[in-house]
Write a protein that holds these residues in place. Structure first.
Motif, PDB file in Angstrom:
ATOM      1  N   SER A  67       5.072 -10.965   6.770  1.00  0.00           N
ATOM      2  CA  SER A  67       3.756 -11.309   6.218  1.00  0.00           C
ATOM      3  C   SER A  67       3.819 -12.001   4.861  1.00  0.00           C
ATOM      4  N   GLY A  70       0.724 -12.278   2.800  1.00  0.00           N
ATOM      5  CA  GLY A  70      -0.422 -11.906   3.622  1.00  0.00           C
ATOM      6  C   GLY A  70      -1.013 -13.053   4.419  1.00  0.00           C
ATOM      7  N   THR A  86      -1.909  -5.080  10.851  1.00  0.00           N
ATOM      8  CA  THR A  86      -0.721  -4.464  10.251  1.00  0.00           C
ATOM      9  C   THR A  86       0.162  -5.569   9.692  1.00  0.00           C
ATOM     10  N   LEU A  87       0.440  -5.503   8.389  1.00  0.00           N
ATOM     11  CA  LEU A  87       1.291  -6.485   7.727  1.00  0.00           C
ATOM     12  C   LEU A  87       2.718  -5.936   7.692  1.00  0.00           C
ATOM     13  N   GLU A  89       6.520  -6.424   6.627  1.00  0.00           N
ATOM     14  CA  GLU A  89       7.284  -7.185   5.632  1.00  0.00           C
ATOM     15  C   GLU A  89       8.426  -6.311   5.119  1.00  0.00           C
ATOM     16  N   THR A  95       5.767  -5.891  -0.255  1.00  0.00           N
ATOM     17  CA  THR A  95       4.886  -4.844   0.280  1.00  0.00           C
ATOM     18  C   THR A  95       4.116  -4.156  -0.842  1.00  0.00           C
ATOM     19  N   LEU A  98       1.287  -6.484  -1.584  1.00  0.00           N
ATOM     20  CA  LEU A  98       0.312  -6.453  -0.490  1.00  0.00           C
ATOM     21  C   LEU A  98      -0.542  -5.187  -0.531  1.00  0.00           C
ATOM     22  N   GLU A  99       0.093  -4.051  -0.812  1.00  0.00           N
ATOM     23  CA  GLU A  99      -0.665  -2.793  -0.911  1.00  0.00           C
ATOM     24  C   GLU A  99      -1.689  -2.854  -2.041  1.00  0.00           C
ATOM     25  N   THR A 112      -3.073  -2.262   7.275  1.00  0.00           N
ATOM     26  CA  THR A 112      -1.956  -1.363   6.984  1.00  0.00           C
ATOM     27  C   THR A 112      -0.750  -2.202   6.596  1.00  0.00           C
ATOM     28  N   VAL A 113      -0.048  -1.799   5.571  1.00  0.00           N
ATOM     29  CA  VAL A 113       1.172  -2.483   5.147  1.00  0.00           C
ATOM     30  C   VAL A 113       2.372  -1.636   5.559  1.00  0.00           C
ATOM     31  N   ARG A 115       6.543  -1.525   5.439  1.00  0.00           N
ATOM     32  CA  ARG A 115       7.787  -2.109   4.955  1.00  0.00           C
ATOM     33  C   ARG A 115       8.877  -1.884   6.004  1.00  0.00           C
TER      34      ARG A 115
END
Length: 204
Positions: A67, A70, A86-87, A89, A95, A98-99, A112-113, A115
């Motif tokens: 991602s 994003g 759901t990302l 990465e 991450t 992104l969060e 949702t992220v 890792r």
């Protein structure tokens, strides 16, 4: 550029503008996006990612593999509040960012992220997407196992998409690919560079 931001994002435009602001500031500072991309964030990135959103089924569970900043996953989540995204990465600094962005945009219930590398993810999705991650042959090996039977892999690609499909056909067939279509999106917005999408249906 003839399309307006409001035409693309409608009532979700404030979220899209905040995301663009975060990309242009902390995204650049923390190496998520290059400084030369700031002036063309909307045309080359947000609009480019938003163009194929109509191809995503209503209420779909989507995974964005690799991602990065994003793109396209967060753009899809902003444009389409019906989606659950759901990302995926592997890099911690990405991450973490992104969060922070998901929290800033108030998208915690929809995004949702995770890792992880794609091959470490043990769930399947209605749609698996990616943008500027790898050649289709390699990308298919990462993404197709995450696509549920009957679902879609939607890979945002460049002008070489058709050639990549030919190179990857044997791999795609082995990974239970059904119909494969190369389509372009964004004509209705008169985008300078329409978005090319490789659409792969997974067999039931």
């Amino acid at each position: 550029m003839t399309v307006s931001r409001e035409t693309v994002f409608g009532e979700r435009l404030p979220l899209a503008e905040r995301y663009a602001e975060l990309l242009a500031t902390s995204g650049v500072e923390r190496g998520l996006i290059g400084p030369r991309e700031v002036d063309r964030l909307w045309e080359r990135h947000l609009f480019n990612c938003a163009a194929p959103v109509p191809r995503v089924p209503e209420g779909a569970r989507v995974a964005d593999v690799g991602s990065g900043a994003g793109l396209p996953g967060l753009v899809w989540a902003i444009a389409r509040p019906d989606l659950h995204v759901t990302l995926i990465e592997p890099l911690l600094r990405r991450t973490t960012w992104l969060e922070e962005v998901v929290a800033d945009l108030g998208l915690e219930g929809k995004v949702t992220v995770v890792r992880a590398r794609a091959e470490e993810v043990d769930q399947t999705f209605d749609v698996v997407t990616s943008r500027a991650v790898a050649a289709l042959d390699k990308l298919a090996r990462w993404c197709m196992p995450l696509v549920k039977p009957g679902g879609l892999m939607l890979a945002l690609k460049g002008r070489s998409a058709a050639e990549e499909v030919e190179t990857a056909r044997a791999t795609l067939a082995r990974l239970k690919a059904g119909d494969i279509v190369v389509a372009t999106y964004g004509h209705r917005w008169d985008l300078e560079v329409p978005t090319t999408l490789v659409e792969v249906q997974r067999r039931q």
